[in-house]
Structures are given as C-alpha cells and as structure tokens.
Design a protein around this motif. Structure first.
Motif, mmCIF file in Angstrom:
data_model
loop_
_atom_site.group_PDB
_atom_site.id
_atom_site.type_symbol
_atom_site.label_atom_id
_atom_site.label_comp_id
_atom_site.label_asym_id
_atom_site.label_seq_id
_atom_site.Cartn_x
_atom_site.Cartn_y
_atom_site.Cartn_z
ATOM 1 N N PRO A 67 -8.424 22.258 40.599
ATOM 2 C CA PRO A 67 -7.278 22.377 41.496
ATOM 3 C C PRO A 67 -6.109 21.513 41.006
ATOM 4 O O PRO A 67 -5.826 20.444 41.546
ATOM 5 N N ILE A 68 -5.453 21.986 39.958
ATOM 6 C CA ILE A 68 -4.350 21.263 39.315
ATOM 7 C C ILE A 68 -3.197 22.237 39.110
ATOM 8 O O ILE A 68 -3.408 23.393 38.739
ATOM 9 N N VAL A 69 -1.981 21.779 39.296
ATOM 10 C CA VAL A 69 -0.806 22.599 39.015
ATOM 11 C C VAL A 69 -0.496 22.492 37.526
ATOM 12 O O VAL A 69 -0.328 21.386 37.002
ATOM 13 N N GLU A 70 -0.422 23.613 36.864
ATOM 14 C CA GLU A 70 -0.146 23.601 35.422
ATOM 15 C C GLU A 70 1.341 23.404 35.163
ATOM 16 O O GLU A 70 2.177 24.119 35.706
ATOM 17 N N ALA A 71 1.658 22.437 34.312
ATOM 18 C CA ALA A 71 3.047 22.132 33.980
ATOM 19 C C ALA A 71 3.437 22.662 32.600
ATOM 20 O O ALA A 71 4.589 22.530 32.195
ATOM 21 N N ASN A 72 2.497 23.236 31.875
ATOM 22 C CA ASN A 72 2.796 23.784 30.546
ATOM 23 C C ASN A 72 3.708 24.990 30.661
ATOM 24 O O ASN A 72 3.684 25.707 31.656
ATOM 25 N N GLU A 73 4.497 25.204 29.633
ATOM 26 C CA GLU A 73 5.340 26.400 29.572
ATOM 27 C C GLU A 73 4.882 27.231 28.380
ATOM 28 O O GLU A 73 5.437 27.145 27.290
ATOM 29 N N VAL A 74 3.835 28.002 28.600
ATOM 30 C CA VAL A 74 3.288 28.885 27.574
ATOM 31 C C VAL A 74 3.152 30.283 28.168
ATOM 32 O O VAL A 74 3.124 30.449 29.390
#
Length: 146
Positions: A86-93
């Motif tokens: 349960p983590i918000v992904e901050a990557n921009e892929v």
C-alpha cells in the motif's frame, strides 16, 4: 546443444517478453489476497505455455505442474510472490501503477514475471527435464496469514 545452453538461448530469446510481463504486473498492482487480476494474467500465460495449473489456492494463488520425462524421479519447487504494497508510486515511467495507493515496491512483479519466464522456457524443454517442476505463485507474502 545441452539443456543448460538451450535454457540460456531461450532466456535471451524471451527476455523482452518477460520484461513486458513485469511491466504489466507492475502497472496493475494488487494487495494481499486481492491478486485476482494478477492470478488471471498468470493463469492465461500458463495456459498458453500448456502447463496445467490450479487456481484459487489460498484464495488467489496458483500451483502449476510441469512433468518432464520420468516425472516421479525428482521434484523441484519454484516460488514467486504476487502481492504489492500500500504505497503511492512516485516514479514517472510508462508502466507506473494504475492503482493509486498500490505499488510493487519490493520486487514481487519481478518474481512473478521471472517465474513465468522460467515456466515458459521449461515448458519448451519438458522432454529433456528429468522429473517434475512445481510452480507456486504465492498470494499475500506481505500479509500472511490474512
């Protein structure tokens, strides 16, 4: 060509395909015991590879069985976990999580994709495998028991 060389050659041949499996799984993360879409993806691939399997093990898990020549001679088990965190992904892929608040942040997308890659390769070499391979696609590694 010996089996080891064939495995290496097929690994190179299917590398990009397995990367695409990983990206699909990464983009569609599911939390513990909610891996219904992931399980369906895995089941579809196993069916394409001609590997019999059982769905719904421990709710969303899958067990597959690949029998080579002399299937009772020896058995090896291979496991990959499927759940996300349960983590918000901050990557921009391009394969960023589509499920806000859920992310494959600890490698389970790679584990599942790699295990599918192994299943694909070994399914093509099953007549050269001495024994049986059991594949365990495990749900809820991060939160067990549920």
């Amino acid at each position: 060509m010996d089996v080891k060389a064939k495995i290496k050659a097929l690994s190179r041949e299917y590398f990009n395909e397995v990367v695409e499996y990983r990206r699909h799984i990464h983009a569609n993360p599911e939390l513990a015991f909610e891996e219904f879409g992931t399980a369906e993806f895995v089941s579809k691939k196993l069916s394409e590879f001609g590997i019999p399997h059982t769905k719904g093990v421990a709710k969303t898990g899958i067990i597959a069985l690949l029998e080579g020549k002399n299937p009772s001679k020896k058995v090896v088990g291979l496991r990959g976990d499927m759940d996300a965190l349960p983590i918000v992904e901050a990557n921009e892929v391009s394969y960023k999580s589509k499920n806000i608040g859920k992310m494959h942040a600890c490698g389970h997308d790679v584990h599942t994709a790699s295990l599918l890659g192994v299943a694909k390769i070994l399914s093509e070499l099953k007549e050269e495998i001495e024994g049986t391979v059991k594949f365990f696609f495990q749900p809820s590694e991060e939160k067990f028991p549920g």
